[in-house]
Structures are given as C-alpha cells and as structure tokens.
Design a protein around this motif. Sequence first.
Motif, short mmCIF file in Angstrom:
data_model
loop_
_atom_site.label_atom_id
_atom_site.label_comp_id
_atom_site.label_asym_id
_atom_site.label_seq_id
_atom_site.Cartn_x
_atom_site.Cartn_y
_atom_site.Cartn_z
N GLY A 1 56.99 46.00 30.70
CA GLY A 1 56.06 45.18 31.48
C GLY A 1 54.64 45.16 30.96
N MET A 2 54.31 46.05 30.02
CA MET A 2 52.92 46.14 29.57
C MET A 2 52.53 44.95 28.71
SD MET A 2 50.36 48.01 30.12
CE MET A 2 48.73 47.48 29.69
N ALA A 3 53.48 44.37 27.97
CA ALA A 3 53.17 43.20 27.16
C ALA A 3 52.75 42.03 28.05
CB ALA A 3 54.37 42.81 26.30
N THR A 4 53.44 41.86 29.15
CA THR A 4 53.08 40.79 30.09
C THR A 4 51.69 41.02 30.65
OG1 THR A 4 55.39 40.40 30.73
CG2 THR A 4 53.70 39.65 32.27
N TYR A 5 51.41 42.26 31.02
CA TYR A 5 50.08 42.56 31.56
C TYR A 5 49.00 42.33 30.52
CZ TYR A 5 46.06 44.83 33.55
OH TYR A 5 44.79 45.05 34.02
N ALA A 6 49.25 42.75 29.27
CA ALA A 6 48.26 42.57 28.21
C ALA A 6 47.93 41.10 28.01
CB ALA A 6 48.77 43.18 26.91
N MET B 1 44.57 52.95 50.34
CA MET B 1 45.26 54.20 50.03
C MET B 1 46.74 54.02 49.70
SD MET B 1 43.41 56.95 52.55
CE MET B 1 44.34 58.31 51.83
N ALA B 2 47.27 52.81 49.85
CA ALA B 2 48.66 52.57 49.47
C ALA B 2 48.86 52.70 47.96
CB ALA B 2 49.10 51.18 49.93
N GLY B 3 47.77 52.53 47.18
CA GLY B 3 47.89 52.74 45.75
C GLY B 3 47.08 51.77 44.92
N PRO B 4 46.96 52.02 43.61
CA PRO B 4 46.16 51.19 42.71
C PRO B 4 46.70 49.77 42.59
CG PRO B 4 46.65 53.32 41.71
CD PRO B 4 47.52 53.20 42.92
N PHE B 5 45.81 48.83 42.29
CA PHE B 5 46.21 47.45 42.04
C PHE B 5 45.11 46.75 41.26
CE2 PHE B 5 43.87 47.35 46.03
CZ PHE B 5 43.05 46.24 45.91
N VAL C 1 46.48 36.39 39.89
CA VAL C 1 47.68 37.23 39.85
C VAL C 1 47.32 38.64 40.31
CG1 VAL C 1 49.45 38.27 38.37
CG2 VAL C 1 48.71 35.92 37.95
N VAL C 2 48.16 39.19 41.19
CA VAL C 2 48.02 40.58 41.61
C VAL C 2 49.00 41.41 40.80
CG1 VAL C 2 48.23 42.23 43.51
CG2 VAL C 2 47.38 39.91 43.96
N VAL D 1 54.95 45.10 39.40
CA VAL D 1 55.13 43.94 40.26
C VAL D 1 53.97 42.97 40.05
CG1 VAL D 1 55.32 43.12 42.65
CG2 VAL D 1 56.37 45.30 41.99
N TYR D 2 54.30 41.69 39.90
CA TYR D 2 53.30 40.64 39.79
C TYR D 2 53.45 39.72 40.99
CZ TYR D 2 52.91 42.18 34.96
OH TYR D 2 52.73 42.93 33.82
N LEU D 3 52.36 39.49 41.70
CA LEU D 3 52.37 38.66 42.90
C LEU D 3 51.45 37.47 42.71
CD1 LEU D 3 51.99 41.57 45.49
CD2 LEU D 3 54.12 40.46 44.79
N GLU D 4 51.95 36.27 43.07
CA GLU D 4 51.15 35.07 42.94
C GLU D 4 51.15 34.21 44.21
OE1 GLU D 4 50.99 32.85 39.07
OE2 GLU D 4 52.82 34.01 38.70
N LYS D 5 52.02 34.52 45.16
CA LYS D 5 52.04 33.73 46.38
C LYS D 5 50.69 33.84 47.09
CE LYS D 5 57.02 33.91 47.28
NZ LYS D 5 58.09 34.32 48.23
#
Length: 287
Positions: free
Chosen positions: A99-104, A219-223, A235-236, A245-249
């Motif tokens: 998944g890191m390539a997509t994030y990059a 506190m649920a976690g990093p984003f 994009v989240v 996880v990638y969120l766009e809605k």
Amino acid sequence: MATVGGPTVRRRQLGAELRRLREQAGKRIEDAATHLECSMSKISRVETGQAPIKARDVRDLLEWYGVTDPLRIETVMQIHKDAQQQGWWAHYGDVLPSGMATYAGLESDARVLRQYESTVVPGLLQTEDYARAVIATAWFNQPHETDQLVRFRKERQTFLTRQPDPLELWVVLEESALRRPVGGREVMAAQLRHLAETVTMPNVTLQIMPTAKGAHVAMAGPFSLLEFQPHASTVVYVESAAGNVYLEKERDVRTFVQTFDLLRATAPDPQEALALLEQLTREMQES
C-alpha cells in the motif's frame, strides 16, 4: 473533465469516471464484471483506483455504457494513458510495504497534507538516523532494504522544498512521541533539533499535543488528509497493522476534516511548538 496530478491520482480519477458512467448507464458492478468476464472485486478495485485496467477493456466499457461522444472517449482514454506512467517510487517497489506505493503517489500529487500522529515523528519530518531506527525496528528488514527505505523517505521529503509549489504540511503530533528516544538519546536530540529547524519553513506547521491534555477527539489513531488541485477529491489515509484504508466518500472525508479541525483547535498554538522542542532537546541531552 480535466486531468490532474500524477499516475496515482489519474488512476483514481479514471476509476471514478468509470464508476460514474456505469451508474449513469444503470449498470451494477456485477454486470460490469460479467461483461468483462472478471471478478466483482476487480471492478471495485478499478473504480477505486487500486487496480489497473487494460485500454481495450476501458474502450469496451465505454461502448457498453453507451458513451458515444468522441471527445469524452478521447479524454477518458488520455487519462488511462497518463495513469500507466511509472511514478518516481517504482524503483523502490521491491521493498515498499503493501500500500505504500499508492500512498507515495497520492502524497507526491497532494497540494496540502494534514496529519495527526501519535507514536512517531511523521516521515516527511524525520532525520535519516531517526528514520533508520524506525524502519529497522518496525519492519524487520534486511540492512540493504532498510537503506533503500531510508532513501525512499528522504526522496519524499523533497516535496516540502519543491518549486514552485511546495507541499503544505500541517501536523498535530503527540508530545509523548517526542519523549521517546527512538534510536537513542543522541539520535532523538538531533531529531528534535531538526524539527525546530523545519517548523520555521513557511509551508510547515506543527502543533504538539501535550500529554497533560488527556483525552481528545483523535485518540482512535493516526490519519492523514491529502488535498489536491481542483477536480480531485480529498483522500483520507488511515494506516494500521491490519492494512491501509483510503476513504473518499464525502461523509467519511467530512468526519475526518471535522476531527482534524477540532484537534488543532484543542492543541496549543503552533508558536508554542518551538519553545517546547528546545526544552525537550535539553532534557534529552541532559538525561
């Protein structure tokens, strides 16, 4: 329909357009899967920009969806062509975590990046020694793989100084992450000094959330929130041990935008970060 960004953003744009045209034609994902003789998962991944699709399949879908306008067909096919280009991160493909390539790709195309981090200094702000300590400990890599991942991280950091449009970075970071001597006290003191230098850049904002603040909204976690040029949705990105996880809605994005806004309203003013970094550096050196 304008094309924007690099191959990762364009692949997501292509997927979004194919989804819109499918829905406009009254077709379901299972219908498209049957038509192309593939799985529904494949169609879903194409429409979210997570999987490639062949040019002939794009043309087939456009015809099946009833798209007859030559200009629209040409535009969609141009997006597909642009999406096939290899990004700068491709030569790190053998060592990148899933998944890191997509994030990059998303990060390199982003105009603004807003992050909440609770355990480590964000990658764009890490020194080489700090990055090496994090990577070697967290992913159990071989030494040559760690070297490559450190170089990959340093290449990402050039986004902050690219011209003419440097990435705008706003980070809310937990104080506890700055008190953890990752790599040892000398490495951590150097990391703190590097942060103090970096936050003077006009496109970098850092807020440090004091541990004494207690509970807060994130506190649920990093984003991360990645914002792009017009015509590309925010994009989240949420990273966890269970996967990325990638969120766009719109509803999901709005929730995280509101969370970040509340978080930075709760954290001390960015002007206070420099004094705290200097204090933590002294404490790290004196311990």
